[in-house]
Design an enzyme around this catalytic site. Structure first.
Site, PDB file in Angstrom:
ATOM      1  CG  PHE A 293       0.334   4.799   3.673  1.00 26.01           C
ATOM      2  CD1 PHE A 293      -0.795   4.990   4.439  1.00 26.01           C
ATOM      3  CD2 PHE A 293       0.816   3.501   3.523  1.00 26.01           C
ATOM      4  CE1 PHE A 293      -1.446   3.926   5.051  1.00 26.01           C
ATOM      5  CE2 PHE A 293       0.175   2.421   4.127  1.00 26.01           C
ATOM      6  CZ  PHE A 293      -0.958   2.641   4.894  1.00 26.01           C
TER       7      PHE A 293
ATOM      8  CB  THR B 209      -0.945   0.009   1.221  1.00 24.04           C
ATOM      9  OG1 THR B 209      -1.820  -1.106   1.084  1.00 24.04           O
ATOM     10  CG2 THR B 209      -1.778   1.278   1.274  1.00 24.04           C
TER      11      THR B 209
END
Ligand code: PEP
Ligand code: MN
Length: 655
Positions: free
Chosen positions: A547, A545
């Site tokens: 960010f 992921t």
């Protein structure tokens, strides 16, 4: 001995216990943060188990089974993180130390320091006292070398490391350098070890040429026993029968040490191999094996180096290596400390005001007070991947706290309640998180940084649960989706959707039943005192992921590192006529700007019209980009720069 204390022990009782132990001449180390309340106790005269058990508040006594005590993992379960100025070594950070074997002149040291800093080193190395095999070889510039190192720090902001060869140089080292190194040949020089312990400065302790891991840890114990636990272990190759490389790099020492000690471990592939071409492959392997950092010899003219030229990397080679490390780091759950994270020593002054860091770690009352002033806000609750990202990106001086929704994150940053927001923007398997794209447009906040976290899902349950016992699994729907294969193989398990992985783990911890399990991170398991039943149950290991960090203001030039590593995120809309998006793309193309992401989102209230979000490998906030911006504006109806920030990699390397 490890004293396990009674669960309900009061602070007063604990202090009384500690003073009884201190009176008996024991060193007492309190373990913080774990589920159990633990005191590590070491005394020169051993106290009997019966006596310790008889003390009020003690529930159990467990002997430390190894000869080294203070540095053992039994004594302290958490990783030790060593702070040198604004640079941290250990935990989930990767730290790069680089520089020449020896300081040869002011000019040589300055050139190399600037080069290694440019490519991502945060600490500079250079020998001033060189322990050479031959008394006729160059022995180092001695005090003059130390003065040059201090000047390098002054000019570049990099903190400096050098080797101490005798206790008689302790005062000089205290005056000029930030970290002292004890070389391989001196690993068992006990007077030097004790002296390093008393000096109190962080110590890089190299492994002896033919020392066992246990002997090495006993040497570390000498330093720790003097009250200094700021020790970094450095594997630099050992003598074996293999003559091809200078030494044999014992990479297996990394996982072995990680189990035996809480101290950080770094690797020196330069002295280990002695051959330039072999340095980068071994450095990459070291990071993959779990090292906390690297120490690399770099020289701008290695053919003229006064020592260790053949193993020194050219600055550009060093730069290539660091780019590879940047890509490997998130795979093993680490983050490279680099200028682009805003941690570099160069940025120290602007950073100290940004992050309220206290100078040099020897905090005055005032700086201690200001430590907690900066705050980062993230989604969910403690133990989530967002929490992990917040901890990993910022120094431990930045306080982190959760809120229930993405909008709340934007609100908290907008109102000034938080200084930074940590926003997940896309997942490598599930794609973009659209809500955050919309919020980036709605709120006038700026992106100032990014990081990728590898998402590893684990099946988490109570200590005594077995897989056969599990009847239901709690997890958020995306996590359930990402673990399909595992769940399909266990079809009798009922799936219970919840909001976040950490809430799943928490509810299992609270339910207390052996039939419940959750999907979550290792960190969440530790936080709630649970155990991992099955590791890495996600279908696809390439699960990352990305960010971004949001703030109220754009990153200023001081906090940007090097133009080739800057990324800009923009949002724009085009007019509703043929080829209008193409016209914007043409501007990028004609200006040789690499587009690394393009995303479209519907415009609220305007059916079938779209906003485009683009990530570009360039710094659009630099005045040299004025022409580009003008050209983009001519072809768009709306255009806004969401931020220009350090990303440290070119598109092809990205995860
Ligand atoms: C050095 O780092 O310059 C050095 C001499 O290393 P070692 O003690 O590992 O040989
Ligand atoms: Mn050397």
């Amino acid at each position: 001995m490890i004293l396990v204390l009674e669960k309900e022990i009061t602070q007063v009782k604990k202090s009384q216990l500690k003073s009884i132990l201190a009176e008996k001449g024991c060193m007492v180390h309190e373990q913080e943060g774990g589920v159990q309340n633990i005191l590590g106790v070491i005394g020169r005269k051993s106290l009997t188990k019966e006596f310790l058990m008889s003390l009020e508040g003690v529930a159990d006594v467990v002997p430390i089974s190894t000869a080294y005590k203070l540095v053992s993992r039994q004594m302290k379960q958490d990783d030790t993180i060593i702070r040198i100025g604004n640079v941290e070594i250990g935990g989930n950070k990767l730290t790069i130390i680089a520089g020449p074997c020896a300081v040869e002149s002011r000019e040589q040291a300055m050139i190399i320091a600037k080069e290694v800093k440019k490519y991502g080193a945060t600490l500079f190395r250079g020998g001033a006292f060189k322990p050479r095999s031959s008394p006729y070889s160059f022995q180092g510039l001695e005090e003059e070398g130390l003065r040059i190192l201090a000047e390098v720090r002054e000019v570049t902001g990099l903190r400096v490391v050098t080797e101490i060869t005798s206790p008689m140089y302790a005062d000089l080292m205290m005056k000029y350098v930030d970290i002292i190194q004890i070389g391989a040949r001196n690993m068992q020089n006990f007077e030097l070890l004790k002296c390093a312990g008393r000096m109190g400065k962080p110590v890089i302790l190299k492994r002896g040429l033919a020392s066992t891991i246990e002997e090495w840890l006993m040497s570390a114990e000498y330093i720790a026993a003097e009250g200094n636990q700021n020790i970094i272990l450095c594997e630099r190759g050992i003598r074996t029968f293999e003559p091809y490389t200078r030494n044999t790099l014992d990479l297996s020492a990394i996982p072995v040490l990680k189990q035996l000690t809480h101290l950080p471990v770094i690797i020196d592939p330069s002295h280990a191999t002695g051959i330039r071409e072999k340095v980068s492959p071994m450095a990459r392997a070291a990071i993959a094996a779990g090292a906390d950092g690297l120490m690399i010899e770099v020289h701008h003219k290695p053919e003229e180096a006064l020592s260790d030229g053949p193993q020194s990397l050219y600055p550009k080679q060093f730069g290539r290596l660091i780019r590879d490390i940047y890509v490997i780091a998130p795979v093993v759950g680490k983050q490279l400390i680099h200028d682009y994270t805003g941690y570099s020593a160069e940025n120290y002054d602007s950073l100290s005001s940004r992050y309220q860091l206290s100078a040099g770690g020897t905090g005055t009352a005032e700086s201690e007070n200001s430590r907690q002033e900066k705050r980062v806000v993230y989604l969910g609750e403690q133990g989530t991947f967002s929490h992990k990202a917040a901890i990993q990106y910022f120094s431990s001086d930045v306080e982190s706290y959760p809120v229930p929704s993405f909008r709340d994150i934007f609100e908290e940053v907008k109102s000034g309640a938080a200084d930074f927001g940590m926003i997940p923007i896309e997942n490598s398997l599930a794609g973009s998180i659209h809500e955050n794209y919309d919020l980036l447009l709605e709120y006038k906040l700026f992106i100032t940084g990014e990081l990728s976290i590898r998402i590893i899902h684990n099946l988490i349950a109570h200590k005594d649960s077995r897989l056969e016992d599990i009847k239901q699994v709690f997890a958020p729907p995306p996590a359930l989706n990402q673990c399909r294969r595992f769940l399909n193989a266990n079809p009798d398990i009922r799936l219970v959707p919840v909001n976040a992985t950490a809430s799943a783990v928490k509810s299992v911890a609270e339910s207390g039943t052996l039939e419940d399990a959750a999907i979550g991170s290792v960190e969440a398991a530790a936080l709630f005192g649970m155990t991992v039943l099955e590791e890495a149950i996600e279908d696809n290991p390439r699960n990352f992921t990305r960010f971004v960090i949001i703030e109220r203001q754009m990153l200023n030039d001081e906090l940007k590192s090097n133009a080739s590593l800057i990324k800009s995120s923009v949002v724009f809309s085009t007019s509703n006529k043929p080829g209008s998006l193409f016209e914007v793309m043409k501007v990028f193309s004609e200006n040789q700007i690499n587009l690394v992401k393009l995303e479209s989102r519907p415009i609220h209230g305007k059916p079938w019209q779209y906003m485009f979000y683009a990530d570009l490998e360039t710094d659009l906030t630099n005045s040299s980009a004025d022409g580009v911006i003008k050209a983009i504006k001519q072809n768009t109806e709306f255009f806004r720069i969401l931020g220009s920030y350090n990303c440290g990699k070119k598109g092809s390397d990205s995860i």
